[in-house]
Design an enzyme around this catalytic site. Structure first.
Site, PDB file in Angstrom:
ATOM      1  N   ASN A   7      36.229  46.378  31.044  1.00 34.33           N
ATOM      2  CA  ASN A   7      36.935  46.072  32.291  1.00 34.33           C
ATOM      3  C   ASN A   7      37.542  47.393  32.771  1.00 34.33           C
ATOM      4  OD1 ASN A   7      38.591  45.209  34.332  1.00 34.33           O
ATOM      5  ND2 ASN A   7      39.518  43.534  33.174  1.00 34.33           N
ATOM      6  N   ARG A  64      32.912  43.912  33.808  1.00 29.11           N
ATOM      7  CA  ARG A  64      33.584  43.105  34.821  1.00 29.11           C
ATOM      8  C   ARG A  64      33.496  43.842  36.152  1.00 29.11           C
ATOM      9  NH1 ARG A  64      39.730  42.646  36.550  1.00 29.11           N
ATOM     10  NH2 ARG A  64      39.455  40.940  38.004  1.00 29.11           N
ATOM     11  N   HIS A 153      38.716  35.450  40.446  1.00 30.63           N
ATOM     12  CA  HIS A 153      39.067  34.788  39.177  1.00 30.63           C
ATOM     13  C   HIS A 153      37.957  33.849  38.721  1.00 30.63           C
ATOM     14  CE1 HIS A 153      43.684  35.191  39.999  1.00 30.63           C
ATOM     15  NE2 HIS A 153      43.275  36.173  39.223  1.00 30.63           N
ATOM     16  N   ARG A 214      51.870  39.700  45.864  1.00 27.12           N
ATOM     17  CA  ARG A 214      51.032  39.435  47.043  1.00 27.12           C
ATOM     18  C   ARG A 214      51.510  38.181  47.755  1.00 27.12           C
ATOM     19  NH1 ARG A 214      45.561  39.337  43.689  1.00 27.12           N
ATOM     20  NH2 ARG A 214      46.415  40.710  42.107  1.00 27.12           N
ATOM     21  N   GLU A 354      39.038  35.620  29.785  1.00 24.01           N
ATOM     22  CA  GLU A 354      38.034  36.185  30.689  1.00 24.01           C
ATOM     23  C   GLU A 354      37.050  37.087  29.945  1.00 24.01           C
ATOM     24  OE1 GLU A 354      41.515  36.823  33.457  1.00 24.01           O
ATOM     25  OE2 GLU A 354      39.912  36.836  34.929  1.00 24.01           O
TER      26      GLU A 354
END
Ligand code: AMP
Length: 368
Positions: A7, A64, A153, A214, A354
């Site tokens: 990642n 990823r 996601h 956010r 993940e």
């Protein structure tokens, strides 16, 4: 099969080595390119990783990649054409795709004989039907500039929805789930029979739920107003809405643990931020119950979803008339199932993974 999951971010690379489903090694190379950092550049970072893990007999590398645009509906074995497509998608994810590309390039250079697979955050949502993808704006503009919902996601929603079906003892193909990934970033997803049919993030990971920093959904006029009336340059508005909004903007803290403490100490801004956050999640739960029609489960995951009983309670309390009968004790105890036994819809807590999902999808892309 031995699979290395990478990642790669702008200043860090997270890695995990799987031997089948067992984690054989994991770590983080950080502050890349900074004084006193772990590596001068991405090549140095990957060399460091390859030196520290046992890459002997490595079957594949899974990368990823945040944005796969409308081009990738699945994890994809990487060749030159795939690299070129990810490159073409950079304008859609200017912060995220370039480091992932750097990671892919260096890994292919260092281990040219090991198959590499790109696993996209967006891919799971390519099954969303057209009416859930398009916004009601000028079609010509939308097509020309690739403006549409992509969703993010995806690895987490895919993994957690399958785990939920397993928890319920039902085949995925016969299970409808609302998954709530509540972490620093946050998104909701409606999964029908194993396929995403709605999600809250849009063209970027900025839309939908309230997040750490956010804003989530806002009226687009906020942007025009800040520009035209407040005189803010567009870059400042972007920074404010992405890094200075959400829980941080509302309360001064972006970490849910700190926020809950402050709320308990009587901080009114923290209390309001908590209420705004949970109200937004509730609104999406209501919307996705309507999208799915028959819903079997609602699942919480991510740092907040897995650990915060007050958030889960505020999201689901009083929804028995809609078929969700929360058990306060099970919720406080963080049981896997937090609804009552006779609740028509099962509420669950499932830890996301993940990296494991990227390894699983990497193996699947290679036909294993
Ligand atoms: P993630 O991005 O999934 O790692 O989630 C990070 C978020 O989870 C942060 O806002 C943390 O404050 C939050 N979090 C972690 N542990 C807890 C906890 N015990 N209670 C509330 N929030 C938590």
């Amino acid at each position: 099969m031995k699979i290395l999951v990478l990642n790669t971010g702008s200043s860090s690379v997270k890695y995990r080595l799987f031997d089948d489903d067992v984690v054989a090694a994991k770590g983080l190379v950080e502050k890349i390119g900074e004084d006193g950092g772990d590596a001068p550049d991405h090549e140095g970072a990957l060399r460091r990783i390859m030196d520290s893990v046992d890459v002997d007999g490595l079957g594949a590398i899974g990368h990823r990649v945040v944005h796969g645009g409308a081009d990738f509906a699945d994890a994809t074995v990487i060749d030159d054409a795939v690299v070129a497509t990810i490159e073409r998608l950079v304008p859609l994810a200017p912060l995220h795709n370039p480091p992932a590309l750097a990671g892919i390039r260096v890994a292919r250079k260092l281990l040219p004989d090991v198959p590499q697979v790109a696993v996209f955050d967006t891919a799971f949502h390519q099954s969303i039907p057209a009416e859930g993808v398009h916004w009601a704006i000028d079609t010509e503009l939308a097509e020309r500039w690739q403006i549409r919902r992509y969703g993010f996601h995806g690895t987490s929603h895919a993994y957690v929805s399958r785990q939920t079906a397993a928890l319920l003892g039902r085949p995925v193909e016969q299970t409808n789930v609302i998954t709530l990934h509540l972490g620093n970033g946050a998104s909701a997803c409606a999964v029908r029979a194993g396929r995403s049919v709605a999600t809250s993030m849009g063209m970027s990971p900025q839309g939908g739920l309230v997040m750490g920093t956010r804003s989530g959904d806002i009226d687009p006029t906020v942007v025009f107003h800040l520009h035209r009336v407040a005189g803010m340059p567009i870059e400042d508005i972007e920074r404010s809405l992405t890094r200075g909004a959400g829980l941080l903007g509302l309360s001064g803290v972006n970490d849910m643990r700190t926020l809950l403490q402050r709320r308990d100490d009587g901080d009114e801004r923290a209390a309001l931020a908590f209420d705004v956050y949970c109200r937004r999640v509730r609104e999406y739960v209501g919307a996705y119950l309507a999208v799915l029609g028959r819903t079997d489960a609602i699942t919480f995951t991510g740092g907040v979803g897995e650990n915060s009983a007050p958030v889960r309670e505020a999201v689901l309390a009083g929804l028995a008339p809609l078929g969700i009968d929360l058990d306060e004790q099970r919720n406080a105890d963080r049981a896997k199932v937090i609804s009552r036994d006779d609740s028509p819809i099962t509420a669950c807590v499932v830890p996301t993974d993940e990296e494991l999902e990227i390894a699983t999808q990497t193996r699947a892309a290679l036909g294993g």
